[in-house]
Design a protein around this motif. Structure first.
Motif, short mmCIF file in Angstrom:
data_model
loop_
_atom_site.label_atom_id
_atom_site.label_comp_id
_atom_site.label_asym_id
_atom_site.label_seq_id
_atom_site.Cartn_x
_atom_site.Cartn_y
_atom_site.Cartn_z
N LYS A 185 0.70 -1.64 -0.01
CA LYS A 185 0.17 -0.38 0.21
C LYS A 185 1.31 1.42 -0.12
O LYS A 185 -0.20 2.60 -0.72
CB LYS A 185 -1.17 -0.45 1.42
N CYS B 168 -0.86 6.40 -11.15
CA CYS B 168 -0.98 5.64 -9.55
C CYS B 168 -1.44 7.27 -9.01
O CYS B 168 -1.76 6.55 -7.64
CB CYS B 168 0.65 5.30 -9.44
N ARG C 126 -4.38 7.64 -8.71
CA ARG C 126 -5.70 6.59 -7.54
C ARG C 126 -5.19 7.09 -6.14
O ARG C 126 -6.39 7.00 -5.07
CB ARG C 126 -4.38 5.01 -7.90
N ARG C 127 -4.10 8.09 -5.99
CA ARG C 127 -3.62 7.70 -4.29
C ARG C 127 -4.64 9.05 -4.15
O ARG C 127 -4.69 8.96 -2.49
CB ARG C 127 -2.54 7.91 -4.09
N GLN D 105 -7.50 9.63 -5.33
CA GLN D 105 -8.70 9.60 -4.97
C GLN D 105 -8.71 8.74 -3.57
O GLN D 105 -9.47 9.32 -2.91
CB GLN D 105 -9.67 8.94 -5.97
N GLU D 106 -8.35 8.00 -3.18
CA GLU D 106 -8.05 7.37 -2.17
C GLU D 106 -8.29 8.31 -0.46
O GLU D 106 -9.20 7.89 -0.47
CB GLU D 106 -6.79 6.22 -1.97
N ARG D 107 -7.43 8.70 -1.20
CA ARG D 107 -7.42 10.19 0.14
C ARG D 107 -8.66 11.00 0.44
O ARG D 107 -9.25 10.84 1.37
CB ARG D 107 -5.66 11.16 -0.23
N THR D 108 -8.94 11.53 -0.93
CA THR D 108 -10.00 12.35 -1.03
C THR D 108 -11.26 11.52 -0.38
O THR D 108 -12.11 12.22 0.67
CB THR D 108 -10.44 13.02 -2.49
N LEU D 109 -11.33 10.28 -1.10
CA LEU D 109 -12.35 9.07 -0.09
C LEU D 109 -12.37 8.84 1.14
O LEU D 109 -13.14 9.43 1.97
CB LEU D 109 -12.55 8.48 -1.09
N LYS D 110 -11.08 9.28 2.00
CA LYS D 110 -10.90 8.85 2.82
C LYS D 110 -11.54 9.90 4.06
O LYS D 110 -11.83 9.66 5.18
CB LYS D 110 -9.50 8.24 3.52
#
Length: 168
Positions: free
Chosen positions: A140, A154, A157-158, A160-165
């Motif tokens: 990860k 990449c 993606r990171r 977007q993952e941070r924003t969703l978190k």
């Protein structure tokens, strides 16, 4: 000297020093201004992602920088900042304050910066090259890429993952 437990402080300080908003996403790289270090690919990735701030730590003195590299740096996108040569403490602070370490080097002769980045807990996106495989596997916090397009995907993606978190 900041410690890994002080990432939130370092994050805020780095953004304040660059007059950026708190939620700005910062990708950093470390190296000299050489094509084999990936500086041109770094600039290409920055051009693809104007919403991310790209910081390059390190440098090469004057005339030793090839004309092609100097021209590319001069024409760099607005989201790129060349931080110049720095001390180890400054690099650690940059690593603690950034969101992503981007290593697009074509050769890795010294893993010092990469080790520093991993120590700081910074997610790494690195070109999959011989010599850059010292106990590093895709996890990860470590992603290997083949080219700039993979690196940009990449990073997206990171982000977007941070924003969703942050939303959840």
């Amino acid at each position: 000297m900041l410690q890994i437990s002080q990432r939130p402080v370092a994050r805020r300080q780095l953004r304040e020093s660059l007059c950026l908003e708190e939620q700005a996403v910062i990708a950093i790289a470390v190296g000299t201004y050489r094509e084999t270090e990936g500086v041109l690919d770094f600039l290409k990735a920055a051009g693809e992602m104007p919403d991310v701030i790209f910081l390059w730590y390190g440098g090469t003195s004057g005339r030793r920088v090839k004309r092609r590299i100097r021209r590319a740096m001069k024409e760099a996108p607005e989201n790129v900042c060349f931080m110049g040569e720095i001390e180890a403490d400054e690099l650690r602070e940059g690593c603690l304050g950034a969101d992503i370490y981007l290593n697009l080097s074509y050769e890795e002769t010294e893993e010092t910066a990469l080790r520093e980045v991993l120590y700081c807990g910074l997610p790494v996106i690195a070109r999959d090259i011989p010599g850059c495989d010292f106990r590093l596997k895709d996890t990860k916090d470590m992603s290997r890429v083949q080219n700039v397009e993979d690196a940009v995907a990449c990073i997206r993606r990171r982000v977007q993952e941070r924003t969703l978190k942050e939303i959840s």
